[in-house]
Write an enzyme that holds these catalytic residues in place. Structure first.
Site, PDB file in Angstrom:
ATOM      1  N   PHE A  77      12.066  20.904  11.967  1.00 18.85           N
ATOM      2  CA  PHE A  77      12.996  21.028  12.084  1.00 18.85           C
ATOM      3  C   PHE A  77      13.442  22.212  13.180  1.00 18.85           C
ATOM      4  O   PHE A  77      12.627  23.550  12.647  1.00 18.85           O
ATOM      5  CB  PHE A  77      13.513  21.613  10.674  1.00 18.85           C
TER       6      PHE A  77
ATOM      7  N   LYS B  93       5.023  22.130  20.131  1.00 19.38           N
ATOM      8  CA  LYS B  93       4.317  22.043  19.062  1.00 19.38           C
ATOM      9  C   LYS B  93       3.969  20.962  19.060  1.00 19.38           C
ATOM     10  O   LYS B  93       3.549  20.547  17.876  1.00 19.38           O
ATOM     11  CB  LYS B  93       5.531  22.489  17.371  1.00 19.38           C
TER      12      LYS B  93
ATOM     13  N   ASP C 271       1.761  28.836  12.119  1.00 19.53           N
ATOM     14  CA  ASP C 271       2.372  27.810  12.193  1.00 19.53           C
ATOM     15  C   ASP C 271       2.116  26.869  12.228  1.00 19.53           C
ATOM     16  O   ASP C 271       0.638  25.474  12.536  1.00 19.53           O
ATOM     17  CB  ASP C 271       2.883  27.505  14.074  1.00 19.53           C
TER      18      ASP C 271
ATOM     19  N   ASN D 153      13.145  34.679   2.912  1.00 18.48           N
ATOM     20  CA  ASN D 153      14.213  34.148   3.250  1.00 18.48           C
ATOM     21  C   ASN D 153      15.363  33.143   2.739  1.00 18.48           C
ATOM     22  O   ASN D 153      14.584  32.848   1.439  1.00 18.48           O
ATOM     23  CB  ASN D 153      14.404  33.120   4.784  1.00 18.48           C
TER      24      ASN D 153
END
Ligand code: C5P
Length: 402
Positions: free
Chosen positions: A325, A343, A308, A210
């Protein structure tokens, strides 16, 4: 972790009998985590050799102002800029007189004029020399100019006299140094930051990735270091220089980034995940380059979800204070708050990446800082200015939890 970790102390030794204690002082400052470099006056070298201090500090010792070879390494201006603290221990009566007069006739006095770092003077001399009106007047001048004066102590002196003039004990000097740096918002904390994109291999020459530049993570590293932290940056493939005093671990894939993060978890006080981790990776990356087949118009790539990293760290038994973030293009705050809960984070920094003036490759950013109870808008600001503000917010929240 000590408040001296990552701190640069320039220890200047002048010519008194207490100079022998500077060897032990160098060791103790290094034990406490400081990077120590040494300047010695000519007089100091009569009492203790530069070789001893070189061996203990791990760096060449600086002795001459006009030495072409030394200037090629670290010259007097560079040394002056390098230091976070200039500690003169022991400081003789002559050294104090030189400083009071603002002289620049040797390496040490020149550095004293050139540095913007705080200067601490630890006097050591015969009690009568200390009590002399000239020395006391010099002391007043130095104090008025903002020099820190540590000592002297009282007791039996090397010459047999009793009174004020002894160099403070090594432990006392180390404590003074530590107290000097305690004011940083993250003094003594270890901050681990993930930054940049990850690359997930399709075959040996292709990958999925990305546009993350890593700039936000690197700016946070700089800000955390400035706030007194020890920082480890776990960086995906980015084109950025490593901030000074920062430990950097380069990784490629999400799995590499997770492994590096887990290795550091038990030693970390704050974990900041700015990395744009690829959500999926090819299940079975090909060992050889995949060839184009003329008759095949479609190509299917089978992907599997990546771990994750942030959620894994945040749910670890030994979890540090965790900051995420969230880059979103719509319902920014709602989605970010959902991630905070899912999370198990202490704080999340949300930004709207649909706005081209902020976010991914931009130098500016505007964010909303969200925790369990509040939501605060910050920016637009340069990424570095924003980083300074975010670090203060993190430090305050982390301290409130302890
Ligand atoms: O779920 P989402 O990717 O939007 O979450 C963003 C936050 O989670 C970021 O802080 C990012 O660094 C972190 N993250 C991670 N590992 C992943 C995905 C996201 O650490 N696999």
């Amino acid at each position: 972790m000590s408040t001296l970790t990552n701190r640069r102390i320039l220890l200047a030794i002048t010519g008194g009998i207490a100079a022998y204690k500077s060897a032990e002082l160098t060791r103790r400052l290094k034990d406490a985590g400081a990077d120590v470099r040494i300047v010695m006056t000519r007089g100091a070298q009569e009492f203790i050799t530069p070789l001893t201090l070189q061996a203990l500090s791990g760096h060449p010792v600086h002795t001459e102002l006009l030495d072409a070879e030394a200037e090629l390494g670290m010259g007097h201006i560079e040394l002056a800029k390098w230091a976070d603290l200039l500690l003169i221990a022991p400081a003789t009566a002559n050294c104090m007189a030189q400083l009071a007069q603002g002289k620049a006739d040797d390496l040490l006095s020149t550095i004293c004029l050139a540095t913007v770092a705080p200067i601490a003077v630890a006097p050591a001399m015969n009690q009568a020399m200390w009590a002399d009106a000239a020395t006391q007047a010099n002391l007043d001048t130095l104090q008025a100019r903002g020099f820190h004066i540590w000592g002297p102590g009282q007791g039996i002196q090397a010459c047999g006299d009793i009174g004020y003039g002894r160099l403070l004990e090594v432990e006392e000097l180390v404590t003074h140094c530590q107290q000097m740096f305690e004011s940083g918002a993250l003094a003594g904390q270890h901050v681990v930051i993930t930054a940049g994109p990850t690359r997930e291999a399709i075959d040996p020459v292709r990958y999925i990735s990305n546009h993350s530049s890593g700039k936000m993570g690197f700016a946070l590293a700089e800000a955390a270091i400035a706030a007194g932290a020890k920082v480890t940056l776990i960086a995906g493939p980015v084109n950025l220089a490593t901030p000074e005093r920062c430990e950097r671990i380069d990784v490629v894939s999400a799995q590499n980034m997770l492994d590096a993060s887990l290795q550091l978890i038990s030693d970390a006080d704050i974990f900041i995940a700015t990395a744009a981790v690829a959500d999926y990776r090819p299940i079975n990356p090909a060992d050889q380059k995949v060839k184009k087949t003329p008759s095949r118009e479609e190509f299917t790539l089978h992907l599997v979800e990546n771990p994750d990293i942030l959620a894994t760290v945040a749910n670890h038994a030994d979890r540090p204070f965790c900051v995420g973030f969230a880059a979103e293009t719509q319902q920014v705050e709602d989605y970010a708050r959902a991630k905070l809960a899912k999370k198990n984070l202490n704080m999340i920094v949300a930004n709207d990446v649909s706005d081209p003036s902020i976010g991914f490759n931009s130098d500016n950013n505007k964010v909303t800082l969200i925790d369990q109870t509040s939501s605060t808008s910050i920016g637009p600001l340069s990424k570095r200015a924003l980083a300074d503000k975010l670090i203060i917010e993190m430090a305050n929240r982390q301290k409130a939890q302890q």
